[in-house]
Design a protein around this motif. Structure first.
Motif, PDB file in Angstrom:
ATOM      1  N   GLU A   1      11.313  -1.213  -8.538  1.00  0.00           N
ATOM      2  CA  GLU A   1      10.881  -0.151  -7.639  1.00  0.00           C
ATOM      3  C   GLU A   1      11.793   1.070  -7.758  1.00  0.00           C
TER       4      GLU A   1
ATOM      5  N   TYR B   1       6.473   1.749  -5.424  1.00  0.00           N
ATOM      6  CA  TYR B   1       6.138   2.178  -6.796  1.00  0.00           C
ATOM      7  C   TYR B   1       7.033   1.459  -7.794  1.00  0.00           C
TER       8      TYR B   1
ATOM      9  N   LEU C   1       3.436   7.956 -15.690  1.00  0.00           N
ATOM     10  CA  LEU C   1       2.379   7.545 -14.765  1.00  0.00           C
ATOM     11  C   LEU C   1       1.065   7.372 -15.502  1.00  0.00           C
TER      12      LEU C   1
ATOM     13  N   GLN D   1      -0.698   2.167 -11.298  1.00  0.00           N
ATOM     14  CA  GLN D   1      -0.856   2.283  -9.841  1.00  0.00           C
ATOM     15  C   GLN D   1      -1.591   3.566  -9.463  1.00  0.00           C
ATOM     16  N   SER D   2      -1.541   4.564 -10.363  1.00  0.00           N
ATOM     17  CA  SER D   2      -2.264   5.811 -10.143  1.00  0.00           C
ATOM     18  C   SER D   2      -2.648   6.385 -11.493  1.00  0.00           C
TER      19      SER D   2
ATOM     20  N   LEU E   1       7.686  12.509  -9.095  1.00  0.00           N
ATOM     21  CA  LEU E   1       7.818  11.069  -9.274  1.00  0.00           C
ATOM     22  C   LEU E   1       8.421  10.735 -10.634  1.00  0.00           C
TER      23      LEU E   1
ATOM     24  N   ASN F   1      11.683   8.650 -11.366  1.00  0.00           N
ATOM     25  CA  ASN F   1      11.622   7.469 -12.227  1.00  0.00           C
ATOM     26  C   ASN F   1      12.700   7.517 -13.309  1.00  0.00           C
TER      27      ASN F   1
ATOM     28  N   ALA G   1       2.877  -3.120  -3.908  1.00  0.00           N
ATOM     29  CA  ALA G   1       2.674  -1.946  -4.747  1.00  0.00           C
ATOM     30  C   ALA G   1       1.528  -1.096  -4.212  1.00  0.00           C
TER      31      ALA G   1
ATOM     32  N   VAL H   1      -0.209   6.361  -3.900  1.00  0.00           N
ATOM     33  CA  VAL H   1       1.030   6.687  -4.608  1.00  0.00           C
ATOM     34  C   VAL H   1       1.550   8.043  -4.149  1.00  0.00           C
TER      35      VAL H   1
END
Length: 385
Positions: free
Chosen positions: A98, A103, A160, A167-168, A178, A182, A372, A379
């Motif tokens: 995470e 996420y 992503l 997740q998105s 994001l 990350n 998640a 997200v």
């Protein structure tokens, strides 16, 4: 290469209506080539003090525009690591953890096999490609395997919407925010591995992964060596929302570009790799000389290099990889001979390219954690810290 550029062009047009309502976004070819060159000419600092004041402004614009002034607390959950495989001179494991609660960043960690540490550490990013399985592609695996065999612990992670990161979709509104988080959390994870030399830490990636490379280097002093590939440009600002979808280049009267952002690496060693078929075609005459001027303020102009391949295209192909291997080996004290032949040419024949099923983090045996967030809205809601 044509398909990659078409994908980037489509990404630019998909953001057009949004950028028209947000005039402080600098997307795609925001400058013409002459405008990009003129901008740099007007922003040559006359002293180290002047540059460092400018550098602080640029860094603050990224942090403020990207809503990164304050980061969320690190989640307390433990990383998911499984499916260790011993290869020829390196190992591979599947990883997720995470970065913000809900996420999960996904990737693979490659380690030297039968070598004694402490080891260098390298983050490997990837670019925008038509195939969403970017992390599983041959050229990514070869790069990571080679660097691991040369003596580095290497972490390759997803953008992503690519590979395991489902997740998105990729182009959520605050993708930039994001993805920078990350990258920072990926570095946290990598440096937490056993037997790491924290003075030998690098990052490299191509295209949109090149953007991630110089953005992380600009913001995080833990990065000691950087190799952004086919991305540093005076006129092109990144064609995707994950690179230029937040006001990180412009606010009111303040304006910067990706060359100045890349220059925030100074005086740490940096190699920019360019080609003749994209927005990096002018690197030898425009972007690279400007970077040399910044490094010269520190008396370190020998620590910035440009490998220009005028007949090549937009990728991270063999000649670009050997340029990166050579530079990273020099500055991170790696064993270059483990990825080259006696004549100095690239030799990645030892590496085995694994199937996506072998490298995937989430499967029936290792399902995605139940906490998640799933879906673009879910997200995006995580990013309101």
């Amino acid at each position: 290469m044509k398909r990659i550029l078409l994908l980037i062009t489509a990404c630019i047009f998909s953001q057009l209506s949004f950028s028209q309502s947000a005039p402080e976004l600098c997307q795609g070819a925001y400058f013409t080539e002459p405008q990009g060159k003129e901008f740099l000419a007007k922003h040559v600092p006359t002293s180290k003090k002047e540059w460092e004041a400018r550098a602080e402004q640029i860094r603050n614009r990224i942090l403020e525009g990207g809503e990164l002034k304050k980061l969320p607390a690190r989640p307390a959950s433990k990383p998911i690591v499984h499916s260790r495989r011993e290869m020829n001179g390196y190992t591979v494991e599947n990883v997720a953890f995470e970065t913000v609660e809900g996420y999960y960043l996904t990737g693979n960690i490659y380690r030297p096999l039968n070598q004694k540490g402490p080891f260098a550490a390298i983050l490997c990013t990837h670019g925008h490609i038509e195939n969403s399985d970017a992390r599983y592609l041959e050229y990514v695996q070869l790069r990571c395997a080679s660097l691991a065999r040369m003596g580095a612990v290497v972490f390759a992670y997803d953008m992503l919407g690519y590979s395991d990161a489902q997740q998105s979709q990729h182009k959520i509104l605050k993708a930039f925010k994001l993805q920078v988080l990350n990258s920072i959390r990926a570095l946290d994870f990598l440096l937490a591995q056993p037997d790491i030399d924290k003075n030998r830490v690098g990052v490299t990636g191509e295209s949109g992964g090149g953007t991630q490379t110089f953005m992380l280097t600009a913001l995080d002093p833990r990065i000691k060596v950087s190799v952004p590939v086919v991305m540093v440009s005076a006129h092109f600002f990144g064609g995707c929302v994950c690179e230029s979808g937040m006001p990180v280049h412009k606010k009111g009267d303040f304006q910067t570009n990706n060359v100045e952002i890349a220059a925030l690496a100074a005086p740490r060693p940096m190699l920019i790799v360019s080609d003749g078929a994209d927005w990096t075609k002018n690197n030898p005459n425009v972007e690279y000389p400007h970077l040399q001027k910044i490094y010269a303020l520190y008396g370190k102009e020998n620590l910035v290099e440009n490998v220009h391949l005028p007949t090549e295209k937009h990728d991270y192909g063999p000649s670009k990889r050997i340029a990166a291997y050579t530079f990273l080996a020099k500055h991170l004290k790696l064993d270059l001979s483990k990825a080259t032949k006696a004549d100095g040419s690239i030799d990645e024949s030892f590496a085995k390219v694994l199937d996506r099923k072998e490298l995937a983090v989430f499967n029936a045996e290792h399902p995605r954690p139940v906490n998640a967030a799933v879906g673009d809205d879910a997200v995006s809601a995580l990013l309101n810290w």
